[in-house]
Design an enzyme around this catalytic site. Sequence first.
Site, short mmCIF file in Angstrom:
data_model
loop_
_atom_site.label_atom_id
_atom_site.label_comp_id
_atom_site.label_asym_id
_atom_site.label_seq_id
_atom_site.Cartn_x
_atom_site.Cartn_y
_atom_site.Cartn_z
N GLY A 51 15.90 -5.81 11.72
CA GLY A 51 16.62 -4.56 12.54
C GLY A 51 17.33 -3.85 11.21
N ALA A 52 17.21 -3.95 10.01
CA ALA A 52 17.72 -3.62 8.95
C ALA A 52 18.20 -2.22 8.87
CB ALA A 52 17.12 -3.92 7.56
N THR A 53 17.36 -1.33 9.68
CA THR A 53 17.78 0.22 9.86
C THR A 53 18.28 0.62 10.90
OG1 THR A 53 15.20 0.41 10.45
CG2 THR A 53 15.85 0.38 8.09
N ALA B 25 23.18 -2.23 11.90
CA ALA B 25 23.06 -2.57 10.43
C ALA B 25 23.70 -1.64 9.43
CB ALA B 25 21.78 -2.82 10.18
N LYS C 23 24.79 -10.65 20.78
CA LYS C 23 24.55 -10.17 22.19
C LYS C 23 23.86 -8.96 22.56
CE LYS C 23 28.86 -7.92 23.48
NZ LYS C 23 28.33 -6.74 24.33
N HIS D 237 31.51 -10.57 18.27
CA HIS D 237 32.32 -10.04 16.93
C HIS D 237 33.63 -9.97 17.22
CE1 HIS D 237 32.23 -6.19 19.13
NE2 HIS D 237 33.28 -5.66 18.52
N ASP E 4 29.25 -6.37 29.57
CA ASP E 4 29.44 -5.76 28.08
C ASP E 4 30.66 -6.38 27.54
OD1 ASP E 4 28.74 -4.20 25.63
OD2 ASP E 4 30.03 -2.48 26.55
N HIS F 37 33.80 -10.91 25.34
CA HIS F 37 34.78 -10.68 24.22
C HIS F 37 36.07 -11.14 25.03
CE1 HIS F 37 32.18 -8.49 22.20
NE2 HIS F 37 32.15 -7.33 22.68
N TRP G 33 37.61 -35.02 57.44
CA TRP G 33 36.53 -35.80 57.71
C TRP G 33 35.19 -35.19 56.80
CZ3 TRP G 33 37.60 -40.43 59.87
CH2 TRP G 33 38.81 -40.74 60.61
#
Length: 791
Positions: free
Chosen positions: A33-35, A39, A175, A205, A263, A268, A617
């Site tokens: 998911g580098a782009t 990221a 997450k 985070h 969320d 968090h 009881w």
Amino acid sequence: KMLGKVLCTVLFMGAFPSPAEASQGHISVVLLGATGDLAKKYLWQGLFQLYMDQVSSGHSFTFHGAALAALEPGQRLMFDVLKKLSCPPEEAPNRCAVLKDQFLKLSQYHQLKTAENYTALSREIETLLRQEGLKEAGRIFYFSVPPFAYTEIARHINSSCRPPAGAWLRVVLEKPFGHDLQSAQQLAAELAGFFREEEMYRVDHYLGKQAVAHILPFRDQNRQFLDPVWNGHHVERVEVVLKETVDAKGRTSFYEQYGVIRDVLQNHLTEALMFLIMELPANVSSAQEVVQHKLQAFQSLWGLERSSAVLGQYQAYDSQVQEELQEAQGYVSTTPTFAGVLIRSDSLRWEGVPFLLTSGKALDERVGYARVLFKNRAYCAQSGALRDAGHSQCKPKQIIFHFGHGALNTPAVLVSRNLFHPVMPKDSWKEAEARSDLHVFGQPLSDFYMYSPVKERDAYSVLISHIYHGRKDFFITTENLLASWAFWTPLLDSTSRQPPRLYPGGVENQHLLDFEMVSGGVAFTLAEPAELLNPGGQMPSDFRAIQSKFRQSPLVSAWAEDLISQLASDMEEAAVRSVARSGQFHLALSGGSSPVVLFQRLARHHYGFPWKHTHVWLVDERCVPLTDSESNFLGLHRHLLQRVRVPYFNIHPMPVHLNRRLCVEEDGGAELYAKDIVALVANASFDLVLLGVGTDGHTASLFPRSENGLEGAPTVVLTESPVKPHQRMSLSLPLINRARQVFVLVLGKGKHDITTLLSRVGREPRKWPISGVSPSSGQLVWYVDYEALLG
């Protein structure tokens, strides 16, 4: 030989140690998911920070950006991001330029779409290391992708992209980890098929935020001051808050699925709360000890119910959803964008202390903090002006972990000067100037000892560094994750149909979202303005309880929470009548999961219940030790008995464990219990028996075609269950039918089929034992929720 050229350049510029020292091995970092947005905003900067910090550590690195896009467009997008990377202000410009240049040369883009792509990546890493004569230390795979893609990627990594023996694998997961307990369990089970627990790093985070990360070290380093006061005798309340000024515009597709509780609060804020309330481990750096103490803290929390929360939604949200998700005009969402939740613990340390978790979008300020407010026991004789002049004991006493933003605009730890002068590590935290022009919670900053980080670090940079070092104590384990979802899921289920209060947003909210603690729960302090009401038709909470007949007996039906409320009130009324009549109330309670919410309701809301005159009881018990998690008595103790004042001698657990044996007939446990009932309960006739119904029609521990207990003498019997644990002890049907009143509680869709069947059949206890419940001279009342009744 790309890597060799880069290493030579860095060595020449003096950024690396000598080659002899650079022998710890090579680390390949793969960002999936580098782009993507995460990221672009945080992860590449965090990886660059890692490279700057560790370039002289003895490890060499390569960074592999990966996404679904083809090579050329993906590469262009990725390097557009890399060119914008920056160094911290303290970094020398020359060194920064060299390191950035090297980082770009050590980074490359890959299309990772198929199993073959992963195999090719692994082969490329192995070839590179062989050419350079480097040993592989490990591989980091950072999943910055939607969770639905996790399983397929995990399968590819496990089958064709693992490092060789002797090198480690660290898989980083972002997450959301599911949207409720069931989905989290499913995702955890799928990932466990590919990775070991020690290989997985689930990122929250917030655990990388410096003020949050310092909560446990602060408690540890200040034990001498905190040990006497870190408890319910001294703490008035604990608040964990995240307020945002932005709304959900552009993210409504995510928000419609998750909402503010999933969320922010479930992860968090809950993690920050755990750091505050868990028992302090002997070693706060031990991931294992920290997790075990967190789990114990989760176990001590009271279950959440609908009245535990107030929910809101900013007014523009519906129109944003309609626009972004192409929903029809007039579409009404019940997704909350604001939540305030009251949490309580039954631990000895925190009994009676409210924990308030609050978060929302479109609020008046952006700020996050955890605040421990102490009770003020002082009376000060001097005037207000003299009080303000010094550090008077009459001023509020509090400890604040300030996450960032707000008036301070920095992470900080603040301790009231009238509490103590805290111990803080000087290498990482510095004492700030005592300014009186800034105010926190109505007090000038000069009233506090305030500390801020020597070097402010982005949360993702901190966490990426911990991943590199293998520090698991800053990440969410599977056990921790499932404990959190188990705690929050009942609230999510009970509020799923609840229309949130609408609010205009920003400063215009005024006091509309203020809430207060009332009757064991929370409620908004102001009545809802009529013009803001728009529930979009009838909601389940609008329906009243139905009073009618079921199997010729009175029926009470409503939505589950309203039904439980009615049942608890009816039980209190029966108890009060019985005590007025005879001076005591004999109550026999069933086990299982259905009555848990009832027990909690009785403990939290029914302070007029005559517990002092009540004998408790058991209707039935599993043949396990009373301390076993399967024990009905243990469940009753956890959810009710330890929270109300029933005299010790009025509690009557079933004697299933005698002579170090469980339910052995010759030990006579059933006979002993029957004798106790005869001795203490007039005519062996309980004032009230609470029963449930199994999907097979069993009640108590009386099962279809049971050999014992369905007929004969009114006594106590040993029975066999078709499910483990098989051995049980139970009141017999004739003994149950001697009761003055019998209430039967039936909850949930899973009971719809048996409820429908029971509405049609006659008295056939051999087939359906519950059908044999018919008090000979008392009253039978059915409490059936809408889901069980209507499906």
